[in-house]
Design a protein around this motif. Structure first.
Motif, PDB file in Angstrom:
ATOM      1  N   LEU A   1       0.833  -1.192   0.000  1.00 48.30           N
ATOM      2  CA  LEU A   1       0.000   0.000   0.000  1.00 48.30           C
ATOM      3  C   LEU A   1       0.875   1.252   0.000  1.00 48.30           C
ATOM      4  O   LEU A   1       1.816   1.365   0.800  1.00 48.30           O
ATOM      5  CB  LEU A   1      -0.921  -0.001   1.224  1.00 48.30           C
ATOM      6  CG  LEU A   1      -1.962   1.103   1.271  1.00 48.30           C
ATOM      7  CD1 LEU A   1      -2.937   0.983   0.095  1.00 48.30           C
ATOM      8  CD2 LEU A   1      -2.737   1.021   2.585  1.00 48.30           C
ATOM      9  N   LEU A   2       0.570   2.180  -0.892  1.00 43.25           N
ATOM     10  CA  LEU A   2       1.281   3.451  -0.955  1.00 43.25           C
ATOM     11  C   LEU A   2       0.978   4.247   0.309  1.00 43.25           C
ATOM     12  O   LEU A   2      -0.174   4.459   0.660  1.00 43.25           O
ATOM     13  CB  LEU A   2       0.835   4.249  -2.192  1.00 43.25           C
ATOM     14  CG  LEU A   2       1.420   5.648  -2.328  1.00 43.25           C
ATOM     15  CD1 LEU A   2       2.939   5.604  -2.479  1.00 43.25           C
ATOM     16  CD2 LEU A   2       0.781   6.367  -3.499  1.00 43.25           C
TER      17      LEU A   2
ATOM     18  N   LEU B   1       3.320  -1.456  -6.194  1.00 42.59           N
ATOM     19  CA  LEU B   1       2.593  -0.605  -5.263  1.00 42.59           C
ATOM     20  C   LEU B   1       1.104  -0.705  -5.514  1.00 42.59           C
ATOM     21  O   LEU B   1       0.667  -1.011  -6.621  1.00 42.59           O
ATOM     22  CB  LEU B   1       3.038   0.851  -5.423  1.00 42.59           C
ATOM     23  CG  LEU B   1       4.505   1.137  -5.159  1.00 42.59           C
ATOM     24  CD1 LEU B   1       4.853   2.552  -5.561  1.00 42.59           C
ATOM     25  CD2 LEU B   1       4.838   0.890  -3.699  1.00 42.59           C
ATOM     26  N   SER B   2       0.330  -0.402  -4.501  1.00 39.71           N
ATOM     27  CA  SER B   2      -1.124  -0.374  -4.609  1.00 39.71           C
ATOM     28  C   SER B   2      -1.616   0.910  -3.962  1.00 39.71           C
ATOM     29  O   SER B   2      -1.029   1.379  -2.986  1.00 39.71           O
ATOM     30  CB  SER B   2      -1.719  -1.581  -3.874  1.00 39.71           C
ATOM     31  OG  SER B   2      -3.129  -1.471  -3.812  1.00 39.71           O
TER      32      SER B   2
ATOM     33  N   VAL C   1     -10.818  -2.214  -7.688  1.00 40.19           N
ATOM     34  CA  VAL C   1     -10.448  -2.542  -9.066  1.00 40.19           C
ATOM     35  C   VAL C   1     -10.604  -1.298  -9.946  1.00 40.19           C
ATOM     36  O   VAL C   1     -11.643  -0.643  -9.930  1.00 40.19           O
ATOM     37  CB  VAL C   1     -11.324  -3.689  -9.610  1.00 40.19           C
ATOM     38  CG1 VAL C   1     -10.976  -3.981 -11.062  1.00 40.19           C
ATOM     39  CG2 VAL C   1     -11.160  -4.932  -8.750  1.00 40.19           C
ATOM     40  N   LEU C   2      -9.565  -0.994 -10.704  1.00 43.44           N
ATOM     41  CA  LEU C   2      -9.597   0.081 -11.696  1.00 43.44           C
ATOM     42  C   LEU C   2      -9.370  -0.540 -13.067  1.00 43.44           C
ATOM     43  O   LEU C   2      -8.903  -1.665 -13.187  1.00 43.44           O
ATOM     44  CB  LEU C   2      -8.517   1.120 -11.395  1.00 43.44           C
ATOM     45  CG  LEU C   2      -8.639   1.844 -10.058  1.00 43.44           C
ATOM     46  CD1 LEU C   2      -7.408   2.685  -9.799  1.00 43.44           C
ATOM     47  CD2 LEU C   2      -9.888   2.698 -10.028  1.00 43.44           C
ATOM     48  N   SER C   3      -9.662   0.212 -14.100  1.00 41.12           N
ATOM     49  CA  SER C   3      -9.512  -0.319 -15.453  1.00 41.12           C
ATOM     50  C   SER C   3      -8.080  -0.293 -15.960  1.00 41.12           C
ATOM     51  O   SER C   3      -7.776  -0.893 -16.972  1.00 41.12           O
ATOM     52  CB  SER C   3     -10.411   0.460 -16.423  1.00 41.12           C
ATOM     53  OG  SER C   3     -10.087   1.830 -16.393  1.00 41.12           O
ATOM     54  N   GLY C   4      -7.194   0.400 -15.275  1.00 41.12           N
ATOM     55  CA  GLY C   4      -5.808   0.466 -15.702  1.00 41.12           C
ATOM     56  C   GLY C   4      -4.939   1.075 -14.621  1.00 41.12           C
ATOM     57  O   GLY C   4      -5.416   1.507 -13.574  1.00 41.12           O
TER      58      GLY C   4
ATOM     59  N   ALA D   1      -0.839   5.607 -11.007  1.00 44.59           N
ATOM     60  CA  ALA D   1       0.398   6.322 -11.319  1.00 44.59           C
ATOM     61  C   ALA D   1       0.259   7.811 -11.024  1.00 44.59           C
ATOM     62  O   ALA D   1       1.169   8.438 -10.473  1.00 44.59           O
ATOM     63  CB  ALA D   1       0.791   6.095 -12.783  1.00 44.59           C
ATOM     64  N   LEU D   2      -0.888   8.396 -11.363  1.00 43.25           N
ATOM     65  CA  LEU D   2      -1.113   9.810 -11.067  1.00 43.25           C
ATOM     66  C   LEU D   2      -1.143  10.070  -9.570  1.00 43.25           C
ATOM     67  O   LEU D   2      -0.618  11.075  -9.090  1.00 43.25           O
ATOM     68  CB  LEU D   2      -2.408  10.296 -11.719  1.00 43.25           C
ATOM     69  CG  LEU D   2      -2.364  10.433 -13.231  1.00 43.25           C
ATOM     70  CD1 LEU D   2      -3.766  10.735 -13.771  1.00 43.25           C
ATOM     71  CD2 LEU D   2      -1.393  11.509 -13.656  1.00 43.25           C
ATOM     72  N   VAL D   3      -1.764   9.158  -8.820  1.00 45.39           N
ATOM     73  CA  VAL D   3      -1.780   9.293  -7.361  1.00 45.39           C
ATOM     74  C   VAL D   3      -0.345   9.260  -6.833  1.00 45.39           C
ATOM     75  O   VAL D   3       0.044  10.081  -5.994  1.00 45.39           O
ATOM     76  CB  VAL D   3      -2.643   8.191  -6.717  1.00 45.39           C
ATOM     77  CG1 VAL D   3      -2.455   8.151  -5.201  1.00 45.39           C
ATOM     78  CG2 VAL D   3      -4.110   8.393  -7.071  1.00 45.39           C
ATOM     79  N   LEU D   4       0.453   8.328  -7.322  1.00 43.47           N
ATOM     80  CA  LEU D   4       1.847   8.224  -6.886  1.00 43.47           C
ATOM     81  C   LEU D   4       2.623   9.490  -7.247  1.00 43.47           C
ATOM     82  O   LEU D   4       3.373  10.025  -6.424  1.00 43.47           O
ATOM     83  CB  LEU D   4       2.518   6.999  -7.506  1.00 43.47           C
ATOM     84  CG  LEU D   4       4.008   6.847  -7.177  1.00 43.47           C
ATOM     85  CD1 LEU D   4       4.211   6.648  -5.678  1.00 43.47           C
ATOM     86  CD2 LEU D   4       4.607   5.689  -7.954  1.00 43.47           C
TER      87      LEU D   4
END
Length: 161
Positions: free
Chosen positions: A32-33, A70-71, A76-79, A84-87
């Motif tokens: 988890l991030l 990382l999570s 569930v997301l589609s991609g 990546a944007l959250v990170l």
């Protein structure tokens, strides 16, 4: 459909050849991030983020190319683009120029406080007025905010009266 490893390896290898080694992170499943993870990653020279699509990416990418997985949560997301944007946003918030390492936004999140109640002008909007104490610089928890999960006991500073 599972994404093939060849183009992913070729892309990462080309990036490394042009820009030097970079830490590779993929999404999910993974750890988890957290703000601590974002702060650690903000110290890296380069980050390469792998964003899966469809059913995911060939497992050999995670096993032999990615430094870590990382999570951003258990859903569930589609991609992998949104994680990546959250990170990126979390890592950027940990960098100098955005409050510095451990900047204001990160300190608030680490303390479990997203910043307390904030008010703007006009002082009276539809009969809802800015509390008098907010003009003096401290803001106790708002009645509405106190009902939200994790907001009990918030204190912040007023931005504007």
């Amino acid at each position: 459909m599972v994404m093939k490893p060849e183009p992913i390896f070729a892309g990462v290898e080309a990036l490394r050849a042009a820009h030097g080694p970079g830490r590779v992170s993929s999404f999910p499943p993974g750890i988890l991030l957290t703000p601590e993870t974002a702060a650690r990653l903000s110290k890296e020279e380069h980050l390469i983020l792998l964003c899966g699509r469809y059913e995911g990416v060939d497992q050999r990418v995670a096993d032999h190319l990615a430094d870590e997985e990382l999570s951003i949560g258990d859903y569930v997301l589609s991609g992998g683009e949104l994680p990546a944007l959250v990170l990126i946003d979390a890592v950027a918030g940990s960098c100098r120029g955005s409050g510095g390492p451990g900047g204001a936004a990160q300190r608030l999140v680490l303390a479990g406080d997203p910043g307390g109640a904030h008010y703007t002008r006009p002082r009276d909007f539809r009969g809802w007025t800015v509390p008098t104490f907010s003009c003096r610089g401290t803001t106790p928890p708002s009645p509405r905010g106190a009902r939200r999960k994790g907001s009990a006991g918030r204190r912040g500073t007023a931005r504007t009266c």
